[in-house]
Design an enzyme around this catalytic site. Structure first.
Site, mmCIF file in Angstrom:
data_model
loop_
_atom_site.group_PDB
_atom_site.id
_atom_site.type_symbol
_atom_site.label_atom_id
_atom_site.label_comp_id
_atom_site.label_asym_id
_atom_site.label_seq_id
_atom_site.Cartn_x
_atom_site.Cartn_y
_atom_site.Cartn_z
ATOM 1 N N HIS A 56 0.882 -1.167 0.059
ATOM 2 C CA HIS A 56 -0.067 0.049 0.109
ATOM 3 C C HIS A 56 0.810 1.275 0.010
ATOM 4 O O HIS A 56 0.502 2.199 -0.775
ATOM 5 C CB HIS A 56 -1.018 0.095 1.233
ATOM 6 C CG HIS A 56 -1.917 1.029 1.177
ATOM 7 N ND1 HIS A 56 -3.293 0.915 0.243
ATOM 8 C CD2 HIS A 56 -2.030 2.096 1.916
ATOM 9 C CE1 HIS A 56 -3.787 1.999 0.478
ATOM 10 N NE2 HIS A 56 -3.258 2.633 1.419
ATOM 11 N N HIS A 102 -10.267 3.090 -1.190
ATOM 12 C CA HIS A 102 -10.417 2.436 0.295
ATOM 13 C C HIS A 102 -11.335 1.103 0.179
ATOM 14 O O HIS A 102 -12.424 1.044 0.853
ATOM 15 C CB HIS A 102 -11.095 3.585 1.244
ATOM 16 C CG HIS A 102 -10.455 3.952 2.383
ATOM 17 N ND1 HIS A 102 -11.015 4.114 3.502
ATOM 18 C CD2 HIS A 102 -8.996 4.016 2.595
ATOM 19 C CE1 HIS A 102 -10.309 4.525 4.518
ATOM 20 N NE2 HIS A 102 -8.989 4.357 4.043
#
Length: 751
Positions: A56, A102
């Site tokens: 990430h 998200h």
């Protein structure tokens, strides 16, 4: 654990390879870490490495391929590498924008996952000195029949609306699709666009040694710990239990934070600034340190974690550094500006504390309770993070679709109704009516209600930005290279359809596990296709996000690289929308003239025959650009009353959507040379336009001179959609009801 000595003992405890594995660090990375550090890390240090080296934060599987993207043109001020991309829009102004995912948090806790996605992307934009003016979202949900889908839709939409509406930024564009491939891993991609003066843009880079590190915003809690690590791992059924890794947002605090930051930015107090997003205080401090120094050679940071505002007792250094509590920023101030900064943030009732200093050591030194709990070099955390050349195999090419295997429908009217009411094409009014699209007063046209791109006025001027979000996952699944080209081309087309000059894109690349060569093949080829389109169209990537490991129990999502495009409208008197058609207008198809490519990977094939087969339509990028430039020239000269790009459902559905927007029916006569199924082919580089009768000859003459196909398709009038007299003859009201009713009917059902 509240005993100080016990906390320190735990923080300073030497960690081993087993602990590293529990933190998502593999054996190779463990060896690399120990070699770089010259010793085994303690718990705090291991936690910091684990988040900074996570997929990430480090993009360790995609970084080398992302370098293939063109990132510059004459409008680009700042490309990838900062919080958001920056483009020149003239008159000393800049547009600043970015898209992020998200996904995992929104599946685990839909409301807060989606809400904090909005909050996070807003911070990326105002961190750079821009006032946010628009929000966009790209949503993918599972099959409507899946037992979780309805509640996920409800929660995500409520979260987006709840945060955006409360913070006072309009949500003006987006897309929502459904497919069984997202049953266990939905996608929530959020984009924000802001405006700033070019001489008042702020960056994370530029901090120099000897200056105070200033923490502002909300207090730090235990929410969101391991959020970056969780976002870098596959799902399994039951991962809803990961709720503690999902942050909790407060849009009212975010609004105060926006105003306080912009007020401080109007002074000369800030040397560097970074929002606390994924990995919180860790990533923000590391990124500022790594890009600091007068020549970007990096600096050090020393922080006293006892000074970090905390809303929970007994927090350890590990928890403080890895918390992803929302509405927080980190700044490096000039020493004589501390009192000024505190005064501004006190006015907005926000925490603001000096928590450390920048140094010339090149190291991150953290203290808690007077003890050193971390002392590591900064460089290995950032640019020296793993950069994998993952093995990949090129996806197999699909065989051409045998058109003889597709029977002519008995009732073309039923086909049109089914397409217009299928989950992907049905009206999303139930969703976008929950978003405030007009707060701030500058939304000229929102794409949710009218298609194409949203138009947002640049306040106080007659200029505007056009904004769109695009992806066709079924094309990427069929051929990631051609599908990647098409995504960029469709964004270019949507912006051009409203009269905007496309400038640049942000992207959000959503894929499965990159450690699987087949998945990595989709990633590589999609990026290469997108890169080719960006280069040919002069439409560079200026920011973006990569979201990998979107899998549940080993099953990957459909490859979904989303593009957010931004274009400039120089004069709002020279735009076109989907709803401007008039009674008596002539419908004209403008196209690149390439042969019809067939129904491979089309919505028609999937929705009418339940088949996901065949190659996607081809994109001729040179012709795409030529047709777009030509269409924009017609808009600029006031020759088109309404414009719609041709995409899902082909020419027939494009004409129907244009008619629904204007409230006027159409009598279409498509001079088919062959099957009427050709009207549902998703031909690329094409537009359906409405032209006043007295302008038709001018449009056709110009097209002929430019070597572009333009053909009359019929006339607007009446209250029905009619094709070749009786092939289709449906009241527009019946189509509208089918189109509008699907989603509210679906959402009203009780599981």
């Amino acid at each position: 654990m509240t005993d100080r000595s016990a906390i320190i003992t735990a923080m300073q405890a030497e960690q081993d390879e087993t602990s590293a594995s529990e933190h998502g660090i593999n054996a190779e990375e463990w060896d690399r870490l120990v070699t770089r550090l010259g010793r085994q890390p303690n718990l705090v240090e291991l936690g910091i490495y684990s988040v900074m080296w996570s997929e990430h934060c480090s993009y360790k599987s995609s970084r080398r391929h992302l370098s293939k993207f063109p990132t510059k043109n004459k409008h680009v001020i700042q490309g990838p590498g900062e919080n958001a991309g920056v483009i020149d829009i003239g008159d000393g102004q800049a547009a600043i924008f970015k898209m992020e995912s998200h996904n995992h948090p929104s599946y685990i806790e839909p409301y807060q996952g989606a809400a904090t996605g909005v909050g996070g992307i807003l911070r990326d934009v105002f961190t750079m000195g821009a006032r946010p003016i628009a929000l966009v979202n790209a949503l993918r949900f599972g099959d409507p029949s899946h037992p979780k889908t309805r509640s996920l839709v409800a929660g995500v939409v409520a979260g987006i609306g709840g945060y955006g509406n409360c913070v006072g930024v309009p949500t003006v564009a987006g897309e929502t699709e459904f497919h069984s491939g997202y049953n266990g891993n939905i996608l929530v991609n959020a984009m924000a666009v802001g405006l700033a003066d070019q001489d008042k843009i702020f960056y994370a880079r530029g901090a120099t040694p000897g200056n105070p590190i200033f923490y502002v915003g909300s207090k730090t809690g235990r929410d969101g710990i391991h959020g970056a690590t969780m976002a870098s791992a596959e799902f399994s059924e039951g991962d809803e239990d990961n709720r503690p890794t999902v942050q909790v947002g407060d849009p009212f605090t975010e609004k105060l934070l926006i105003e306080a930051c912009l007020e401080l930015m109007a002074t000369d107090a800030i040397q560097a600034i970074q929002d606390m997003g994924a990995a919180g205080l860790t990533s923000s401090s590391v990124e500022m340190a790594d890009s600091g120094g007068e020549n970007g050679e990096g600096i050090g940071v020393e922080m006293d974690l006892d000074k970090v505002p905390q809303r929970e007792t007994g927090m350890s250094a590990y928890e403080i550094m890895l918390s992803e509590s929302q509405e927080r920023m980190l700044m490096v101030l000039y020493p004589d500006k501390i009192d000024l900064a505190k005064k501004i943030f006190d006015k907005y009732d926000l925490d603001a504390e000096v928590i450390g200093m920048t140094t010339d050591s090149g190291r991150m030194v953290l203290k808690q309770f007077g003890e050193t709990v971390c002392d590591i070099p900064v460089a290995p955390l950032a640019e020296d993070a793993p950069n994998y050349d993952r093995p990949w195999v090129e996806p197999n090419k699909r065989a051409p679709l045998d058109m003889d295997s597709i029977p002519e429908p008995e009732d073309y009217g039923e086909v049109l109704l089914k397409l217009m009411s299928c989950p992907d094409m049905a009206s999303k009014r139930w969703i976008w009516q929950q978003y405030d699209r007009h707060v701030m007063g500058d939304t000229v046209d929102s794409s949710q209600s009218q298609g194409n791109a949203a138009i947002v006025r640049i306040h106080g001027t007659n200029k505007a930005l056009a904004i769109t979000s695009d992806c066709t996952p079924r094309y990427v699944a069929a051929d990631p290279y051609e599908g990647g080209k098409q995504i960029v081309a469709e964004a270019y087309r949507n912006l051009s359809a409203v009269g905007a000059k496309p400038i640049a894109i942000t992207d959000n690349l959503n894929f499965g596990n990159p450690e699987k060569p087949e998945t990595m093949g989709y990633i590589v080829k999609a990026i290469e296709g997108m890169a080719e389109a960006c280069g040919t169209l002069d439409f560079p990537v200026v920011s973006g996000n990569v979201s990998l490991y979107n899998e549940t129990d080993g099953i990957a999502i459909p490859p979904t690289p989303v593009v957010g495009g931004v274009g400039l409208i120089e004069d709002l008197d020279k735009v076109a929308t989907l709803k401007g058609a008039q009674e008596g207008d002539v419908l004209i198809a403008i196209a690149d003239g390439d042969p019809t490519p067939g129904l491979g990977a089309s919505l028609y094939l999937r929705e009418i025959h339940g088949r996901e087969e065949g190659p996607p339509p081809l994109v001729n990028l040179d012709k795409e650009k030529g047709v777009a430039d030509f269409t924009r020239s017609l808009i600029e000269d006031g020759l088109l009353n309404a414009v719609h790009d041709v995409s899902d459902g082909g020419y027939m559905c494009a004409a129907t959507e244009l008619c629904l927007a204007s409230g006027i029916g159409a009598n279409l006569t498509f001079p088919a040379s062959g099957s009427l199924l050709g009207y549902f082919v998703e031909h690329q580089g094409s537009y359906m336009v409405a032209v006043s009768p007295d302008q038709v000859d001018e449009v056709l003459t110009r097209a002929k001179a430019a070597g572009i196909y333009a053909g009359k398709q019929g006339d607007l009038g009446g209250d029905a959609m009619v094709l070749n007299q009786d092939v289709i003859n449906l009241p527009l009201a019946e189509i509208r009801k089918a189109h509008e009713d699907w989603l509210p009917t679906y959402m009203s059902k009780v599981d």
